[in-house]
Design a protein around this motif. Structure first.
Motif, PDB file in Angstrom:
ATOM      1  N   SER A 117      67.527  89.213  24.145  1.00  0.00           N
ATOM      2  CA  SER A 117      68.483  88.138  23.889  1.00  0.00           C
ATOM      3  C   SER A 117      69.787  88.448  24.607  1.00  0.00           C
ATOM      4  O   SER A 117      70.210  89.606  24.678  1.00  0.00           O
ATOM      5  N   ALA A 119      61.266  82.047  22.950  1.00  0.00           N
ATOM      6  CA  ALA A 119      60.283  81.741  23.987  1.00  0.00           C
ATOM      7  C   ALA A 119      59.212  82.818  24.055  1.00  0.00           C
ATOM      8  O   ALA A 119      59.494  84.013  23.899  1.00  0.00           O
ATOM      9  N   ASP A 174      68.848  79.755  27.726  1.00  0.00           N
ATOM     10  CA  ASP A 174      68.565  78.558  26.932  1.00  0.00           C
ATOM     11  C   ASP A 174      67.938  78.861  25.578  1.00  0.00           C
ATOM     12  O   ASP A 174      67.723  77.942  24.787  1.00  0.00           O
ATOM     13  N   THR A 175      67.613  80.111  25.301  1.00  0.00           N
ATOM     14  CA  THR A 175      66.978  80.470  24.039  1.00  0.00           C
ATOM     15  C   THR A 175      67.854  81.465  23.276  1.00  0.00           C
ATOM     16  O   THR A 175      68.772  82.063  23.827  1.00  0.00           O
ATOM     17  N   LYS A 191      65.689  79.558  18.557  1.00  0.00           N
ATOM     18  CA  LYS A 191      64.730  79.164  19.595  1.00  0.00           C
ATOM     19  C   LYS A 191      64.221  80.435  20.270  1.00  0.00           C
ATOM     20  O   LYS A 191      64.997  81.205  20.831  1.00  0.00           O
ATOM     21  N   VAL A 195      59.190  78.138  22.092  1.00  0.00           N
ATOM     22  CA  VAL A 195      59.132  77.528  23.414  1.00  0.00           C
ATOM     23  C   VAL A 195      58.100  78.311  24.216  1.00  0.00           C
ATOM     24  O   VAL A 195      58.181  79.534  24.300  1.00  0.00           O
ATOM     25  N   SER A 214      64.803  82.101  31.004  1.00  0.00           N
ATOM     26  CA  SER A 214      64.938  81.289  29.793  1.00  0.00           C
ATOM     27  C   SER A 214      66.007  81.822  28.849  1.00  0.00           C
ATOM     28  O   SER A 214      66.419  81.111  27.916  1.00  0.00           O
ATOM     29  N   SER A 236      63.802  85.747  23.866  1.00  0.00           N
ATOM     30  CA  SER A 236      62.556  85.509  24.607  1.00  0.00           C
ATOM     31  C   SER A 236      61.739  86.794  24.641  1.00  0.00           C
ATOM     32  O   SER A 236      62.296  87.880  24.828  1.00  0.00           O
TER      33      SER A 236
END
Length: 269
Positions: free
Chosen positions: A118, A134, A193-194, A132, A180, A190, A197
């Protein structure tokens, strides 16, 4: 991997008879061994072998890099490669089951622990309700990612579904995580945006992440079935060049190279 229909069609054409392709014909034993790899760490390891160790076996290696997890197998099936070094046994088994390809696992080389990363949160405890998250969209790595989340208490999977789990197999989701599903190669990008992941070790390293230091959670190495190893076509499994390459990849020199180069982010088998 849930192979896209177009790629699967190409693969099955290559496997089929009467195509005029190279599949089924053993390579020239005096020719360079063409080996498909991911750029990091596989290409680095293989280039170390090619530059420093291959001559001791009279072996010439041509390193062919790919940035995805599909082409190294399709190129091996169609005869463009003699071997590849990028995948795990579970991934290979899934590919063979979906494609019908006749590929052979030759032996393991190293482990890249899967990690949860992260850029917004510093610990698992910081992940908010509804975060969120991924995960990869191929069958093997999606299941690995979900198992990592389960091992760290973020979710619970349906009993017996762990090995083939998808997000549909999440039985208990106390933090209401929003999943996601993306191509494995897209997961580092990603992170903007998360909330977090799950990223494969090779893509994490290539993105400048240090799994041993940066991951919020990391796969355990002990008993892990996801070692990356050498694979070839069935007719080349006894090829002396392939056997020599495996011996070099499993040598003490390569173990020392992996340990000193990757500082715990890649673990020799």
């Amino acid at each position: 991997m849930r192979i896209r229909a177009a790629l699967l069609a190409v693969l099955l054409t290559a496997v089929g008879c009467g195509s005029g392709g190279r599949t089924g014909a053993a390579s020239d034993p005096d020719a360079p061994l063409k080996v498909g790899v991911s750029p990091v760490p596989h290409a680095q390891v293989l280039k170390y072998v090619a530059d420093n160790l291959a001559a001791s076996k009279g072996l010439e290696i041509e390193v062919v890099e790919f940035t995805d997890y599909v082409q190294p197998n399709t190129a091996l099936v169609d005869g463009s490669l003699d071997a590849n070094y990028f995948q795990t046994v579970p991934y290979l088994d899934t590919f063979k089951a979906e494609s019908g390809a006749s590929l052979e696992w030759i032996g393991p080389v190293h482990l890249e622990p899967l990690g949860l990363y992260s850029t917004k949160h510093e610990s698992l405890a910081d992940l908010p309700d509804g975060a969120k998250v991924a995960v990869a969209n191929d069958a093997t790595n999606e299941a690995r990612g979900l198992q990592l989340l389960q091992a760290n208490g973020l979710i619970k999977l349906k009993a017996g579904a762990e090995a083939t789990a998808t997000v549909r197999d999440v039985e208990d989701n106390p933090r209401n995580l929003e999943f996601v599903v993306l191509e494995a190669a897209q997961l580092p990008r990603s992170l903007d945006d998360t909330d977090a992941s799950v990223i494969n070790g090779n893509y994490a390293i290539d993105a400048g992440l240090k799994p041993a230091d940066d991951a919020l959670a990391l796969e355990e190495a002990e008993g892990n079935p996801n070692a990356n190893g050498l694979v070839t076509r069935a007719e080349l499994k006894d090829d002396q060049r392939v056997e020599d390459l495996l011996a070099l990849l499993q040598s003490q020199q390569v173990k020392d190279y992996i340990t000193s180069t990757f500082s715990g982010s890649v673990l020799p088998v």
